[in-house]
Design an enzyme around this catalytic site. Structure first.
Site, PDB file in Angstrom:
ATOM      1  N   HIS A 312       0.851  -1.184   0.000  1.00 42.27           N
ATOM      2  CA  HIS A 312       0.000   0.000   0.000  1.00 42.27           C
ATOM      3  C   HIS A 312       0.882   1.227   0.000  1.00 42.27           C
ATOM      4  CE1 HIS A 312      -3.147   2.834   1.160  1.00 42.27           C
ATOM      5  NE2 HIS A 312      -3.987   1.922   0.719  1.00 42.27           N
ATOM      6  N   ASP A 370      -8.008  -5.392   0.011  1.00 40.34           N
ATOM      7  CA  ASP A 370      -8.480  -6.230  -1.089  1.00 40.34           C
ATOM      8  C   ASP A 370      -8.090  -7.695  -0.928  1.00 40.34           C
ATOM      9  OD1 ASP A 370      -9.710  -4.184  -2.624  1.00 40.34           O
ATOM     10  OD2 ASP A 370      -7.723  -3.447  -3.140  1.00 40.34           O
TER      11      ASP A 370
HETATM   12  N1  CMC Z   1       4.213  -7.543  -4.784  1.00 41.73           N
HETATM   13  C1  CMC Z   1       5.561  -7.508  -4.934  1.00 41.73           C
HETATM   14  N2  CMC Z   1       6.311  -6.408  -4.756  1.00 41.73           N
HETATM   15  C2  CMC Z   1       5.670  -5.285  -4.404  1.00 41.73           C
HETATM   16  C3  CMC Z   1       4.264  -5.236  -4.224  1.00 41.73           C
HETATM   17  C4  CMC Z   1       3.540  -6.419  -4.432  1.00 41.73           C
HETATM   18  N3  CMC Z   1       2.205  -6.433  -4.273  1.00 41.73           N
HETATM   19  N4  CMC Z   1       3.913  -3.979  -3.888  1.00 41.73           N
HETATM   20  C5  CMC Z   1       5.036  -3.261  -3.853  1.00 41.73           C
HETATM   21  N5  CMC Z   1       6.103  -4.039  -4.161  1.00 41.73           N
HETATM   22  C6  CMC Z   1       7.516  -3.646  -4.146  1.00 41.73           C
HETATM   23  C7  CMC Z   1       7.867  -2.832  -5.387  1.00 41.73           C
HETATM   24  O1  CMC Z   1       8.322  -3.660  -6.436  1.00 41.73           O
HETATM   25  C8  CMC Z   1       8.950  -1.933  -4.847  1.00 41.73           C
HETATM   26  O2  CMC Z   1      10.129  -2.670  -4.746  1.00 41.73           O
HETATM   27  P1  CMC Z   1      11.574  -1.943  -4.991  1.00 41.73           P
HETATM   28  O3  CMC Z   1      11.700  -0.923  -3.919  1.00 41.73           O
HETATM   29  O4  CMC Z   1      12.561  -3.053  -4.886  1.00 41.73           O
HETATM   30  O5  CMC Z   1      11.503  -1.348  -6.377  1.00 41.73           O
HETATM   31  C9  CMC Z   1       8.483  -1.622  -3.427  1.00 41.73           C
HETATM   32  O6  CMC Z   1       7.701  -2.772  -3.044  1.00 41.73           O
HETATM   33  C10 CMC Z   1       7.633  -0.366  -3.298  1.00 41.73           C
HETATM   34  O7  CMC Z   1       6.548  -0.479  -4.214  1.00 41.73           O
HETATM   35  P2  CMC Z   1       5.965   0.739  -5.073  1.00 41.73           P
HETATM   36  O8  CMC Z   1       5.341   0.210  -6.324  1.00 41.73           O
HETATM   37  O9  CMC Z   1       6.984   1.812  -5.227  1.00 41.73           O
HETATM   38  O10 CMC Z   1       4.831   1.270  -4.068  1.00 41.73           O
HETATM   39  P3  CMC Z   1       3.592   2.159  -4.440  1.00 41.73           P
HETATM   40  O11 CMC Z   1       3.250   2.887  -3.213  1.00 41.73           O
HETATM   41  O12 CMC Z   1       3.855   2.968  -5.660  1.00 41.73           O
HETATM   42  O13 CMC Z   1       2.446   1.102  -4.809  1.00 41.73           O
HETATM   43  C11 CMC Z   1       0.630  -0.384  -4.640  1.00 41.73           C
HETATM   44  C12 CMC Z   1       1.438   0.712  -3.953  1.00 41.73           C
HETATM   45  C13 CMC Z   1      -0.618  -0.680  -3.815  1.00 41.73           C
HETATM   46  C14 CMC Z   1       0.167   0.104  -6.043  1.00 41.73           C
HETATM   47  C15 CMC Z   1       1.499  -1.652  -4.791  1.00 41.73           C
HETATM   48  O14 CMC Z   1       1.878  -2.123  -3.503  1.00 41.73           O
HETATM   49  C16 CMC Z   1       0.805  -2.748  -5.580  1.00 41.73           C
HETATM   50  O15 CMC Z   1       0.871  -2.751  -6.810  1.00 41.73           O
HETATM   51  N6  CMC Z   1       0.115  -3.721  -4.888  1.00 41.73           N
HETATM   52  C17 CMC Z   1      -0.644  -4.740  -5.548  1.00 41.73           C
HETATM   53  C18 CMC Z   1      -1.995  -4.178  -5.985  1.00 41.73           C
HETATM   54  C19 CMC Z   1      -2.936  -3.986  -4.826  1.00 41.73           C
HETATM   55  O16 CMC Z   1      -3.104  -4.846  -3.973  1.00 41.73           O
HETATM   56  N7  CMC Z   1      -3.616  -2.824  -4.838  1.00 41.73           N
HETATM   57  C20 CMC Z   1      -4.617  -2.478  -3.804  1.00 41.73           C
HETATM   58  C21 CMC Z   1      -4.175  -1.336  -2.960  1.00 41.73           C
HETATM   59  S1  CMC Z   1      -5.182  -1.133  -1.486  1.00 41.73           S
HETATM   60  C22 CMC Z   1      -6.769  -0.732  -1.951  1.00 41.73           C
HETATM   61  C23 CMC Z   1      -6.924   0.271  -3.019  1.00 41.73           C
HETATM   62  O17 CMC Z   1      -6.205   1.264  -3.106  1.00 41.73           O
HETATM   63  O18 CMC Z   1      -7.842   0.112  -3.799  1.00 41.73           O
END
Ligand code: CMC
Length: 436
Positions: A312, A370
């Site tokens: 998140h 989720d």
């Molecule tokens: N699986 C594997 N690696 C992950 C995941 C994941 N679900 N989420 C983040 N990471 C890693 C990412 O690769 C990065 O690694 P590094 O620092 O080595 O490059 C690090 O963790 C930080 O991730 P980020 O993409 O920079 O973080 P963000 O804040 O931009 O993204 C997120 C947040 C929710 C989009 C992301 O965690 C994600 O894609 N999660 C899966 C989709 C999901 O479950 N979404 C629902 C969010 S909660 C409810 C809602 O908002 O609707």
């Protein structure tokens, strides 16, 4: 509630020109300080660069507070676990919309007003019929909610507080009907009209699963579970869809158009679409033995696969909503007489393995809302393609409350970010016959 701290500031120095600027720090009622950069461009001719807005506050808001490190979520100051345990969706909706939990007279009136506006214009019934039956419910929802501006154009004057409140009530009241009808339409079943003697979540489940052929009694346990899920999704401060609603609304667009924009943004798998994606992922994993393979894929930077329902932007701890849902799941399964739900067992094991893996621990990736919601929806008989529509139904109150708050904020301006331009500098037009 904002304590303007005019004494504290940050001084910015441009180390090539030596010019300095003092930027005031603002203090909210709780949470980190916020640097007021409004004078930056005017005084220094500099923009900020913050793709994804990871360090940017876009507005003042008194609705929802999140402490992502502590895993705290408050609506109007009330912790989400207390609201989910003791409250019901409509009183939480009232608090989100109006600022305070209602007293009993206010609650009775709000419930009555919402209940009596749950029927939709009969022409919407025919509007639905223009869609293909195999359309994704979110595609239909975007279209129907956007079209509500045509059906309810007597409540789209955004400068009239009465219009704003009528549109807000209409959206909260009619959303369950529209969402249930997207399901009925896909199933080829007749639309079921709302019943005024049923509670909000109960009415929704009735419109989803009743048919005209026989009486359908909604289980109180399932109605309560659905109500709780709606509470957990009701608002979440300036996430992508809420920011979309605010940005669309900042131009003066009507409330139905703004909520349709929010629905479109919610649909993406990184946001509300994740609940649908979690189920697809669990099906793909299939068995506990294959979990390590998928964990390895999630960690592999050359593989686009991510653990859906994990991570998140704000929570760097347990998402408190996921914790509540993890406890709600077994209640629903017991009520439905399901002794052993393999997908729930798989999800629990996946969570256990991920949370003991340094990759997830170091990046503070925990299950989000989720991760468990889809398993509960599925157990209730709701098809996967409907999951994100349910999220939209619950979030409508948050979107519309934020939209109202924005329109009454004296500092509100049309949203208009700038950019770091990386294209060609000015150059001369070359006639077609002279281009290489
Ligand atoms: N699986 C594997 N690696 C992950 C995941 C994941 N679900 N989420 C983040 N990471 C890693 C990412 O690769 C990065 O690694 P590094 O620092 O080595 O490059 C690090 O963790 C930080 O991730 P980020 O993409 O920079 O973080 P963000 O804040 O931009 O993204 C997120 C947040 C929710 C989009 C992301 O965690 C994600 O894609 N999660 C899966 C989709 C999901 O479950 N979404 C629902 C969010 S909660 C409810 C809602 O908002 O609707």
């Amino acid at each position: 509630m904002t304590k303007e701290n005019t004494k504290e500031s940050v001084t910015l120095t441009n180390n090539s020109t030596g010019k300095t600027l003092e930027l005031p720090l603002l203090s909210g009622s709780v949470g980190p300080k916020v640097m007021d950069i409004r004078a930056l461009y005017g005084d220094m001719d500099i923009f900020t660069y913050d793709p994804g807005y990871t360090s940017t506050g876009s507005c003042r808001s008194a609705i929802t507070y999140i402490d992502g490190d502590a895993g705290v979520l408050l609506h109007r100051g009330y912790p989400i676990n207390q609201l989910a345990e003791h409250g019901d969706y409509l009183e939480v909706a009232y608090a989100i919309l109006k600022g305070e939990l209602p007293n009993s007279a206010q609650k009775a009136k709000f419930v009555n007003d919402v209940t009596r506006h749950s029927m939709v214009h009969e022409q919407i019934n025919f509007f639905f019929r223009g869609f293909r039956r195999d359309s994704h419910p979110m595609a239909v929802l975007c279209g129907v909610v956007g079209a509500m501006a045509a059906f309810y154009h007597d409540s789209i004057d955004i400068n009239d507080p009465h219009h704003r409140m009528v549109a807000s009530y209409r959206l909260i009241a009619k959303m369950p009907t529209v969402v249930a009808w997207t399901y009925k339409y896909a199933m080829g079943q007749p639309f079921i009209y709302p019943k005024n003697n049923l509670g909000y979540a109960e009415n929704f489940l009735h419109m989803m699963f009743a048919t005209p052929c026989e009486e359908y009694k909604v289980s109180p346990v399932l109605a309560r579970a659905m109500d709780r899920i709606l509470i957990l999704h009701a608002d979440h401060e300036q996430n992508a869809s809420t920011s979309t609603v605010r940005l669309a609304g900042s131009s003066g667009a009507n409330p139905f158009a703004c909520i349709a924009a929010g629905i479109a943004s919610l649909w993406g798998p990184a946001h509300g679409g994740a609940n649908e994606a979690v189920l697809a992922m669990l099906h793909e994993i299939g068995s506990k033995e294959r979990i390590p393979e998928f964990i390895a894929r999630a960690k592999d930077k050359n593989d686009p696969f991510r653990l859906m329902g994990f991570g998140h932007r704000v929570y760097k701890n347990y998402d408190p909503r996921a914790t509540i849902l993890q406890k709600t799941g077994p209640d629903v399964l017991t009520e439905l007489g399901v002794q052993d739900e393999p997908l729930l067992q798989l999800a629990i094991e996946l969570e256990r393995i991920a949370l003991s893996d340094p990759y997830f621990v170091e990046r503070k990736l925990f299950p989000n809302v989720d991760f468990y919601s889809g398993i509960i929806f599925r157990a209730m008989g709701i098809p996967t393609s409907m999951f994100t529509s349910l999220f939209a139904l619950a979030r409508t109150v948050g979107w519309i409350a934020q939209w109202n708050e924005m329109l009454t904020d004296p500092e509100q301006k049309i949203g208009r970010p700038r950019q770091l331009y990386t294209g060609s500098p000015q150059r001369e037009y070359v006639p077609l016959d002279k281009r290489g």
